[in-house]
Design a protein around this motif. Structure first.
Motif, PDB file in Angstrom:
ATOM      1  N   ARG A 224       0.826  -1.217   0.000  1.00  0.00           N
ATOM      2  CA  ARG A 224       0.000   0.000   0.000  1.00  0.00           C
ATOM      3  C   ARG A 224       0.859   1.265   0.000  1.00  0.00           C
ATOM      4  O   ARG A 224       0.459   2.295  -0.526  1.00  0.00           O
ATOM      5  CB  ARG A 224      -0.919   0.011   1.221  1.00  0.00           C
ATOM      6  CG  ARG A 224      -2.086  -0.968   1.149  1.00  0.00           C
ATOM      7  CD  ARG A 224      -2.995  -0.814   2.367  1.00  0.00           C
ATOM      8  NE  ARG A 224      -4.156  -1.682   2.307  1.00  0.00           N
ATOM      9  CZ  ARG A 224      -5.285  -1.403   1.660  1.00  0.00           C
ATOM     10  NH1 ARG A 224      -5.373  -0.240   1.009  1.00  0.00           N
ATOM     11  NH2 ARG A 224      -6.297  -2.240   1.654  1.00  0.00           N
ATOM     12  N   ALA A 225       2.051   1.170   0.574  1.00  0.00           N
ATOM     13  CA  ALA A 225       2.920   2.341   0.688  1.00  0.00           C
ATOM     14  C   ALA A 225       3.750   2.606  -0.564  1.00  0.00           C
ATOM     15  O   ALA A 225       4.384   3.659  -0.669  1.00  0.00           O
ATOM     16  CB  ALA A 225       3.864   2.175   1.888  1.00  0.00           C
ATOM     17  N   ARG A 226       3.732   1.669  -1.519  1.00  0.00           N
ATOM     18  CA  ARG A 226       4.520   1.851  -2.728  1.00  0.00           C
ATOM     19  C   ARG A 226       3.968   3.007  -3.564  1.00  0.00           C
ATOM     20  O   ARG A 226       2.767   3.281  -3.560  1.00  0.00           O
ATOM     21  CB  ARG A 226       4.540   0.574  -3.581  1.00  0.00           C
ATOM     22  CG  ARG A 226       5.142  -0.645  -2.914  1.00  0.00           C
ATOM     23  CD  ARG A 226       6.554  -0.417  -2.457  1.00  0.00           C
ATOM     24  NE  ARG A 226       7.428   0.068  -3.531  1.00  0.00           N
ATOM     25  CZ  ARG A 226       8.662   0.496  -3.350  1.00  0.00           C
ATOM     26  NH1 ARG A 226       9.185   0.545  -2.135  1.00  0.00           N
ATOM     27  NH2 ARG A 226       9.393   0.894  -4.367  1.00  0.00           N
ATOM     28  N   PRO A 227       4.850   3.721  -4.298  1.00  0.00           N
ATOM     29  CA  PRO A 227       4.382   4.839  -5.134  1.00  0.00           C
ATOM     30  C   PRO A 227       3.349   4.376  -6.158  1.00  0.00           C
ATOM     31  O   PRO A 227       3.464   3.294  -6.735  1.00  0.00           O
ATOM     32  CB  PRO A 227       5.673   5.296  -5.837  1.00  0.00           C
ATOM     33  CG  PRO A 227       6.782   4.833  -4.947  1.00  0.00           C
ATOM     34  CD  PRO A 227       6.314   3.556  -4.341  1.00  0.00           C
TER      35      PRO A 227
ATOM     36  N   ASP B 205      -8.052  -6.081  -2.066  1.00  0.00           N
ATOM     37  CA  ASP B 205      -8.595  -4.754  -1.761  1.00  0.00           C
ATOM     38  C   ASP B 205      -7.578  -3.665  -2.083  1.00  0.00           C
ATOM     39  O   ASP B 205      -7.922  -2.613  -2.652  1.00  0.00           O
ATOM     40  CB  ASP B 205      -8.990  -4.665  -0.279  1.00  0.00           C
ATOM     41  CG  ASP B 205     -10.213  -5.514   0.046  1.00  0.00           C
ATOM     42  OD1 ASP B 205     -10.930  -5.924  -0.883  1.00  0.00           O
ATOM     43  OD2 ASP B 205     -10.449  -5.773   1.247  1.00  0.00           O
ATOM     44  N   ALA B 206      -6.317  -3.915  -1.717  1.00  0.00           N
ATOM     45  CA  ALA B 206      -5.268  -2.920  -1.964  1.00  0.00           C
ATOM     46  C   ALA B 206      -5.018  -2.747  -3.461  1.00  0.00           C
ATOM     47  O   ALA B 206      -4.798  -1.627  -3.941  1.00  0.00           O
ATOM     48  CB  ALA B 206      -3.974  -3.340  -1.257  1.00  0.00           C
TER      49      ALA B 206
ATOM     50  N   GLY C 123      -8.050   1.339  -9.186  1.00  0.00           N
ATOM     51  CA  GLY C 123      -9.349   1.970  -9.326  1.00  0.00           C
ATOM     52  C   GLY C 123     -10.399   1.087  -9.973  1.00  0.00           C
ATOM     53  O   GLY C 123     -11.286   1.589 -10.661  1.00  0.00           O
ATOM     54  N   SER C 124     -10.283  -0.231  -9.741  1.00  0.00           N
ATOM     55  CA  SER C 124     -11.259  -1.133 -10.347  1.00  0.00           C
ATOM     56  C   SER C 124     -11.641  -2.242  -9.378  1.00  0.00           C
ATOM     57  O   SER C 124     -11.535  -3.426  -9.686  1.00  0.00           O
ATOM     58  CB  SER C 124     -10.698  -1.747 -11.635  1.00  0.00           C
ATOM     59  OG  SER C 124      -9.515  -2.473 -11.349  1.00  0.00           O
TER      60      SER C 124
ATOM     61  N   ALA D 144      -8.893  -9.592  -7.491  1.00  0.00           N
ATOM     62  CA  ALA D 144      -8.921 -10.900  -6.841  1.00  0.00           C
ATOM     63  C   ALA D 144      -8.033 -11.899  -7.567  1.00  0.00           C
ATOM     64  O   ALA D 144      -7.283 -12.666  -6.939  1.00  0.00           O
ATOM     65  CB  ALA D 144     -10.355 -11.423  -6.765  1.00  0.00           C
ATOM     66  N   VAL D 145      -8.109 -11.901  -8.900  1.00  0.00           N
ATOM     67  CA  VAL D 145      -7.284 -12.827  -9.678  1.00  0.00           C
ATOM     68  C   VAL D 145      -5.800 -12.497  -9.516  1.00  0.00           C
ATOM     69  O   VAL D 145      -4.950 -13.391  -9.339  1.00  0.00           O
ATOM     70  CB  VAL D 145      -7.688 -12.787 -11.162  1.00  0.00           C
ATOM     71  CG1 VAL D 145      -6.692 -13.565 -12.018  1.00  0.00           C
ATOM     72  CG2 VAL D 145      -9.092 -13.351 -11.345  1.00  0.00           C
TER      73      VAL D 145
END
Length: 203
Positions: free
Chosen positions: A81-84, A141-142, A148-149, A156-157
């Motif tokens: 999550r913290a990656r650019p 989720d991340a 944005g999809s 999930a895949v």
């Protein structure tokens, strides 16, 4: 850039320290004596906390023993999550794995010790599967937030694919009684990420 982690207060740090002490105690005892010979009472005593404190953090000895895997999973998701946001999904995942890998030799040893313990202790498998399912959902989720999809099947895949690939690499990477080279794991991660990036459909 990714969102910076919020500051952790004193109370939360104490809770984290207690959880870590119980987790480490459970792993030490399980490795030394075998999971079947470990009790929650012994884990609490080893960590120097009250028995009821144990149940504030874990529901069973199996959950405590596998907690190292759970902690590693949480750390990987947080780093991803913290990656650019300029990095692709696969690039961000690769960099997140390498950051976690390079943070602590002791943590890597503990992680591999749990993986080996799970392989020879069937009673730990249900807890491992629960951790993996939670990690896969969190990563999906991340990924959905990153691209944005979240309503599409892609997050999930993609989460299932990269985590399965990582598990395969780790299984092939480890050798009994020693911590393998981080450089070797890095090269193998690069190979498996390249395979995913080029697609799996072949003639």
């Amino acid at each position: 850039m990714g969102t910076p982690a919020p500051a952790v207060g004193r109370r939360e740090r104490k809770k984290q320290a207690t959880r870590a002490a119980l987790r480490d105690a459970a792993l030490r005892l399980a490795i030394r004596d075998g999971v079947e010979n470990v009790t929650v009472e012994r884990i609490a005593d080893e960590a120097d906390v009250a028995l009821r404190t144990f149940f504030n953090y874990f529901s069973s000895k199996e959950e405590a023993v596998v907690a190292t895997v759970s902690s590693a999973a949480e750390a990987l998701i947080a780093e991803f999550r913290a990656r650019p946001r300029t990095e692709s999904v696969l690039r961000a995942f690769r960099e997140a794995v390498l950051v976690i890998l390079n943070e602590s030799d002791a943590a890597n040893r503990d992680y591999l010790a749990v993986v080996r313990l799970i392989k020879r202790t069937p009673s730990l498998v249900p807890q491992q599967l629960a951790v993996l399912a939670a990690q896969e959902k969190a990563l999906a989720d991340a990924i959905g937030e990153r691209v944005g999809s979240s309503d599409s099947v892609y997050p999930a895949v993609c989460a299932a694919a990269v985590l399965a690939a990582l598990r395969i690499v780790v299984d092939q990477w480890q050798e009994p009684e020693r911590v393998p080279s981080a450089a070797v794991l890095g090269r193998r991660i690069d190979l498996v990420i390249a395979e995913l990036a080029t697609g799996l459909d072949r003639p």
